[in-house]
Design a protein around this motif. Structure first.
Motif, short mmCIF file in Angstrom:
data_model
loop_
_atom_site.label_atom_id
_atom_site.label_comp_id
_atom_site.label_asym_id
_atom_site.label_seq_id
_atom_site.Cartn_x
_atom_site.Cartn_y
_atom_site.Cartn_z
N UNK A 95 -4.53 -4.89 0.83
CA UNK A 95 -4.26 -3.67 1.58
C UNK A 95 -3.68 -3.98 2.95
N UNK A 96 -4.21 -5.04 3.58
CA UNK A 96 -3.71 -5.40 4.91
C UNK A 96 -2.25 -5.81 4.85
N UNK A 97 -1.88 -6.61 3.87
CA UNK A 97 -0.49 -7.06 3.76
C UNK A 97 0.45 -5.89 3.49
N UNK A 98 0.02 -4.97 2.64
CA UNK A 98 0.84 -3.79 2.35
C UNK A 98 1.08 -2.99 3.62
N UNK A 99 0.02 -2.75 4.38
CA UNK A 99 0.17 -1.98 5.62
C UNK A 99 0.99 -2.73 6.66
N UNK A 100 0.76 -4.04 6.79
CA UNK A 100 1.51 -4.85 7.76
C UNK A 100 3.00 -4.90 7.43
N UNK A 101 3.35 -4.73 6.17
CA UNK A 101 4.76 -4.75 5.78
C UNK A 101 5.52 -3.56 6.38
N UNK A 102 4.80 -2.51 6.76
CA UNK A 102 5.40 -1.33 7.39
C UNK A 102 5.40 -1.45 8.92
N UNK A 103 5.01 -2.61 9.41
CA UNK A 103 4.84 -2.75 10.86
C UNK A 103 6.11 -2.37 11.61
N UNK A 104 5.94 -1.54 12.62
CA UNK A 104 6.97 -1.00 13.51
C UNK A 104 7.84 0.06 12.84
#
Length: 590
Positions: free
Chosen positions: A263-272
């Motif tokens: 879940x963290x990686x999925x969310x971090x992929x949307x960073x910025x």
């Protein structure tokens, strides 16, 4: 006399129920998963008072004969694994053989089942079989659970509100419907249909059934493959986000799972691309050899371990980032025809958070009825993909600025507004992040060295991080008691703002001392400097400076959002402008 005794079977089941049956949603989960394992194509869940009074699950699966119907309520009775080797290649949702025994020990159950021949009806109260009789021959199983926790009042006392119980059940059935798109699911509470899917086998239709057409229009199909994992599903455009992680749905071989790292990686992929406190809507199905995963780590079977976790995380991250980088993400302004009341406009213009192909024509779905959208999802417009990332911004010609903040641009397609602060912030962010990640270690000597006084604790932290600062290109030394002197700084610090940038970097070092991570540190430095050193609102800039800013923005990996996820640019089509001035439809009007 011996103090150790063998526990009574019903008491043991009640204790097991504490792990397996936490609430009404736990019962629904176990019963529906049994129906799925029974190869059902149509599953109906009927609740009374959110399941606190009654939970009834009816399916058209394989059913059971009389012997199996009785045996199913014994502890550790299962048809899904037979030996130890099966435990390492689990292909069913259930396998422990604990659920039915646990549920029966804390409720009253009526089971009706048939393999298509003579049926069986089993009535159980508090774990004790009351009666076994013949039933009808309808193939499948119907199981009704009443008076849940009637004999465990402590558990009943701590159940949440009916709304919370119903929300939990609805959320899980929604996820099951997305993981098994070839099964028709119907969820009913007090006679009201809450969820109904068509079992068409199409994930996008299932998403529409669960989330509605507005979300469906803003989903992007993704696929990825390597030697061990195959991933397919949909991710939302960055403008479509929610306030919680509950809408990041990960499925492994059809099983709804939760994994913090995934879940963290999925969310971090949307960073910025979006605000940090918002989360995307994602439905990803991961196909993997069962021998590479372990689902036998918790009775709920939702927690899961992967034997090649880093490989999976990299595959998911790259898949999402590449997909987002190909999209044109300029929000289009939607114009509402003004409505007047007593000569006052009572409605307004608003931002339509969608990403349509930039064209003078309105989308095909704009005026179509909802039912047609549901039946013909293939008519939903796909966001335009651009494979040369430097061409994602069209040619823009600046003509002025509004309120010293918003640059007005035009081209043959319409008008654009650019937030000069957000745009410069994005340009700065990518410049600083690149320089921090790949330092050239070239420095510029300060004409007058910068002396900074610190507290004793701050001085200790800064001294500990001298190697990091030196690696970035600083020449830094101790200077007396609780003071440091900086004699040189990296060449990439913005001219004229060197002192501000240096102090900001030191602030981040002090702030991050407890959970220091070089990647997070670089991210924090880049974001902080980008914001502090960007063009401010009401700062007048020339047309040439506007053109330079637009050209720099065009070279960014993500030109559509500032580092905090706010849009840098919005778009008014020619059609929208004509609609505002009531010119649309009057082709001969000059």
């Amino acid at each position: 006399m011996s103090k150790i005794k063998i526990m009574d079977e019903i008491l043991a089941n009640k204790i097991a129920a504490g792990e397996v049956v936490e609430r009404c949603a736990s019962v629904v989960k176990e019963l529906v998963e049994n129906s799925i394992d029974a190869q059902s194509s149509d599953i109906k869940i009927e609740l009374i008072e959110a399941g606190t009074t009654s939970i009834k699950v009816t399916d058209d699966g394989l059913g059971m004969d009389k012997e199996d119907a009785i045996l199913a309520f014994n502890r550790h009775a299962t048809s899904k694994i037979t030996d130890e080797d099966d435990l390492y290649r689990i292909n069913t949702l259930g396998f422990r053989g604990e659920a039915l025994a646990s549920i029966a020990s804390v409720s009253n159950i009526t089971l009706k089942t048939s393999t298509g021949l003579l049926g069986t009806i089993v009535v159980i109260k508090g774990g004790k079989v009351i009666s076994v009789t013949n039933g009808d021959a309808r193939k499948g199983t119907s199981i009704e659970v009443k008076e849940l926790f009637y004999n465990t009042p402590a558990r009943l006392k701590h159940m949440k509100s009916l709304y919370a119980e119903l929300a939990s059940i609805t959320e899980y059935i929604s996820k099951l419907a997305l993981s098994h798109v070839d099964i028709r699911f119907t969820l009913i509470n007090n006679g009201n249909v809450l969820i109904k899917t068509d079992g068409s086998g199409l994930l996008l239709k299932a998403i529409n059934n669960i989330y509605g057409i507005e979300v469906t229009k803003k989903m992007l199909e993704v696929q990825a493959l390597d030697g061990d994992y195959e991933i397919n599903g949909y991710i939302s455009l960055p403008q479509m986000h929610r306030s919680s992680r509950n809408h990041i749905i990960t499925l492994v071989n059809g099983r709804v799972v939760r994994n913090i790292d995934l879940n963290r990686v999925i969310n971090d992929s949307y960073h910025s691309y979006k605000p940090d406190n918002r989360y995307p809507i994602v439905v990803l199905n991961i196909l993997v050899d069962p021998s590479l995963i372990d689902v036998n780590i918790h009775p709920t079977k939702m927690d899961i371990k992967f034997s090649k976790m880093e490989e999976l995380l990299d595959l998911v991250k790259n898949m999402i980032i590449i997909k987002l980088k190909k999209q044109v993400l300029i929000p289009e302004v939607d114009i509402i025809t003004p409505i007047y009341e007593n000569n006052v406009i009572i409605n307004d213009v608003y931002i339509k958070e969608t990403v349509n192909k930039i064209t003078d024509e309105k989308p095909a779905y704009e005026n179509s009825v909802y039912e047609e959208q549901v039946l013909e999802l293939d008519r939903v417009s796909e966001p335009i993909e651009v494979y040369d990332t430097n061409k994602r911004l069209p040619e823009l010609y600046p003509i002025g600025v509004v309120h010293g903040t918003y640059i007005v641009c035009q081209n043959e397609l319409g008008m654009y507004l650019i937030d000069q602060h957000a745009a410069k912030e994005r340009v700065n962010y990518e410049l600083f992040k690149e320089n921090l990640g790949h330092p050239l270690k070239k420095s510029i000597n300060l004409i007058i060295p910068l002396t900074i006084e610190l507290t004793s604790s701050e001085n200790i932290i800064i001294k500990e991080n001298f190697p990091l600062l030196i690696d970035m290109g600083f020449e830094i030394e101790e200077f007396g008691l609780n003071s440091i002197v900086i004699k040189a700084h990296p060449t990439w610090l913005p001219s004229g703002y060197e002192n501000d940038a240096i102090r900001k970097i030191l602030d981040v070092v002090l702030e991050k001392e407890k959970d220091f991570d070089i990647t997070k540190f670089n991210e924090k430095i880049a974001t902080s400097l980008a914001c502090k050193l960007a063009i401010k609102a009401n700062m007048k800039i020339s047309i040439n400076e506007m053109e330079c800013l637009i050209n720099s923005l065009r070279k960014c990996a993500n030109p559509f959002n500032c580092p905090h996820g706010r849009p840098t640019i919005i778009y008014y089509s020619n059609y929208d402008l004509e609609k505002l001035f009531k010119r649309s439809g009057f082709e001969n009007l000059k």
